[in-house]
Design an enzyme around this catalytic site. Structure first.
Site, PDB file in Angstrom:
ATOM      1  N   TYR A  61      16.124  25.740  29.842  1.00 24.70           N
ATOM      2  CA  TYR A  61      15.346  25.655  28.461  1.00 24.70           C
ATOM      3  C   TYR A  61      13.849  25.988  28.769  1.00 24.70           C
ATOM      4  O   TYR A  61      13.289  24.862  29.783  1.00 24.70           O
ATOM      5  CB  TYR A  61      15.741  24.609  27.175  1.00 24.70           C
ATOM      6  CG  TYR A  61      15.043  25.069  25.858  1.00 24.70           C
ATOM      7  CD1 TYR A  61      14.597  26.109  25.395  1.00 24.70           C
ATOM      8  CD2 TYR A  61      13.525  24.479  26.031  1.00 24.70           C
ATOM      9  CE1 TYR A  61      13.758  25.871  24.105  1.00 24.70           C
ATOM     10  CE2 TYR A  61      13.243  24.365  25.032  1.00 24.70           C
ATOM     11  CZ  TYR A  61      12.546  25.406  24.013  1.00 24.70           C
ATOM     12  OH  TYR A  61      12.333  25.241  23.073  1.00 24.70           O
ATOM     13  N   ARG A 286      -6.770 -16.758  -2.497  1.00 27.87           N
ATOM     14  CA  ARG A 286      -5.263 -18.181  -3.046  1.00 27.87           C
ATOM     15  C   ARG A 286      -4.068 -18.223  -1.925  1.00 27.87           C
ATOM     16  O   ARG A 286      -3.418 -17.943  -1.308  1.00 27.87           O
ATOM     17  CB  ARG A 286      -5.168 -17.954  -4.434  1.00 27.87           C
ATOM     18  CG  ARG A 286      -3.769 -19.312  -4.200  1.00 27.87           C
ATOM     19  CD  ARG A 286      -3.588 -20.340  -5.708  1.00 27.87           C
ATOM     20  NE  ARG A 286      -4.146 -19.435  -6.625  1.00 27.87           N
ATOM     21  CZ  ARG A 286      -2.964 -19.477  -7.555  1.00 27.87           C
ATOM     22  NH1 ARG A 286      -1.515 -19.516  -7.427  1.00 27.87           N
ATOM     23  NH2 ARG A 286      -3.909 -18.346  -8.767  1.00 27.87           N
TER      24      ARG A 286
END
Length: 516
Positions: A61, A286
């Site tokens: 390819y 907290r």
């Protein structure tokens, strides 16, 4: 023109070992990239294998075929023409140039992948790329064009053309023609054939590099958010003994929260709570170990993806000379980094939410222990953090706007050859942008904490917090009277990088009192 070369003092980057994020950072400036005999031999054997395969009239390819959806058609017979055929049709990018530091990091990832001997490239390609890093040359690479599915084709094609002396590039930070920049850097334009050109573009190196750099930046902001949370707790006189208790976080059961809690306890060693604080603080105080801990766990996942990507051969086809294999597949598909960058976006958005809400708490007299509104030294006559908070809110909104996941936004393209794509490139570049905004939001909170001391907040009691705020006071003057704060925010962000840059921060340090 004078050749711009790297100092021999810096340690070289060795392509025979896996890359680290620190290598990508170093690549932003001149650095030696070392091609050991092992790397050279791998590249040579891979190139010889390509010649053998083509000599056997086997299909490869991009070397014997057209590209993408046109793979069923023959490519050009001449090697130089096949190179032009590869690159010319990819010159379709748009948008602003990508940050040169990201571009050079991407090309370092690319040359490492090519140096593994699985791409069939000419030795001169790897040698030419390595030589570039010893100069200030940077290809001009457009931001838009890649879908991250067949590699970062379009951006890397622009970089490849620049290295051939075509298009545009930067030298010493100045944008000019690529031919002029190459000449000024003392570099020879790359001569490529079709396989060389395809190997340079057919990988996810930009996606990998941008994700790695974004991860590094978000981690820095994460450490800064931990430090800033500790400073806020100590300045307000909150009691960390409850929400940071090791038994509490052990019961929660998430390792990130346990580790973040341990770091925050070390930073707050010696802190003395003040009276008058509520039994339960707002969530932005907290719940910091749970939020920051979840971020830590998420970042550890991204750590693993980046580590794998930096060890990955990203190309198609992949050559295995020892087994006489040419494997056509999908090693250029950037889905892992797409998912990781999307997760970074989520983490950055929530860290931004946290830090911005902490700033809001600090400037609000109903919740900051009675300090002046906006921490103004003379409310009404002065406005303190008011403008800086507006900018911080705008930056949080921008981070959140960009946080929509990209990794599942697939659109088919390329005649349905690329019928599913990950969009990792844009996810990664977006994460780089978000991390930079998050850093400035952290810098804004740091300026606010410094100002809080000036307008009457208590002096912190934990030695590590005292030391950090003393450094802030030395870096950022008190806001009295009002002044533009843009430079102060950037300086504070720089300082946070320094304060949290050590591997084992925090280290409690005694310090003198903090000037008001």
């Amino acid at each position: 023109m004078t050749t711009h070369t790297v100092s021999a003092v810096a340690a070289p980057i060795d392509l025979a070992r896996p890359l680290r994020v620190s290598d990508l950072r170093r690549a932003a400036t001149e650095v030696t990239v070392e091609l050991t005999a092992e790397v050279r031999d791998r590249v040579r054997r891979s190139r010889e294998h390509l010649r053998e395969v083509l000599g056997d009239d086997r299909q490869v390819y991009g070397a014997t075929t057209g590209f993408g959806a046109l793979v069923g058609f023959a490519g050009r017979d001449d090697d130089a023409d096949q190179c032009d055929n590869t690159l010319a049709h990819l010159g379709a990018g748009q948008g602003p140039d990508i940050d040169p530091a990201v571009v050079r990091a991407a090309l370092l990832v690319r040359v490492w992948s090519l140096g593994q001997g699985a791409s069939g490239v000419s030795p001169r390609v790897v040698e030419g790329l390595a030589a570039m890093f010893g100069t200030t040359f940077v290809p001009a690479m457009p931001r838009l064009g890649s879908v991250g599915a067949s590699g970062d084709l379009i951006p890397l094609a622009y970089a490849t053309q620049s290295l051939r002396g075509r298009g545009w590039a930067y030298l010493d930070g100045d944008r000019m023609s690529a031919a002029e920049a190459l000449a000024g850097a003392g570099l020879t334009p790359l001569l490529l054939d079709g396989r060389d050109a395809l190997a340079l573009v057919n990988g996810t190196s930009l996606t990998t590099a941008a994700t790695a750099l974004a991860l590094d930046d978000v981690r820095r902001a994460h450490r800064a958010a931990q430090l800033l949370s500790c400073l806020l707790v100590d300045v307000l006189g909150c009691d960390p003994g409850q929400f940071l208790h090791p038994r509490l976080l052990a019961a929660y059961g998430h390792p990130g929260a346990v580790d973040v809690g341990a770091r925050m306890r070390r930073c707050l060693t010696g802190a003395v709570p003040s009276s008058g604080r509520p039994l339960q603080e707002a969530y932005s105080i907290r719940c910091t170990p749970q939020l920051l801990g979840a971020a830590e766990d998420a970042l550890r996942y991204v750590d693993g993806v980046v580590e794998s990507d930096l060890r990955s051969v990203s190309d198609n086809p992949v050559f295995v000379p020892d087994e006489d294999l040419v494997l056509h597949g999908g090693n250029f598909f950037g889905q892992p980094a797409a998912f990781a960058a999307d997760l970074l976006a989520t983490v950055a958005a929530q860290l931004g939410n946290l830090v911005e809400r902490q700033l809001d708490l600090l400037v609000d007299p109903a919740r900051n222990g009675g300090l002046p509104p906006m921490l103004a030294a003379g409310p009404g006559r002065q406005h303190g953090l008011q403008g800086a908070q507006l900018a911080s809110t705008a930056m949080v909104a921008e981070i959140r706007r960009q946080a929509t996941p990209a990794g599942m936004q697939s659109l088919p393209t390329n005649l349905h050859n690329q019928d599913v794509v990950p969009f990792g490139t844009q996810a990664a570049l977006r994460a780089v942008d978000q991390a930079r905004l998050l850093r400035l939001i952290c810098g804004t909170l740091a300026v606010g904490l410094r100002q809080a001391i000036h307008v009457g907040a208590r002096t912190p009691t934990a030695p590590a917090c005292v030391a950090a705020l003393q450094r802030l006071a030395e870096t950022v003057p008190a806001i009295d009277p009002d002044r533009p704060l843009d430079d102060d925010v950037r300086r504070a962000a720089d300082l946070l990088d320094l304060l949290t840059g050590a591997p084992h921060w925090p280290a409690p340090t005694a310090a003198a009192g903090i000037d008001g």
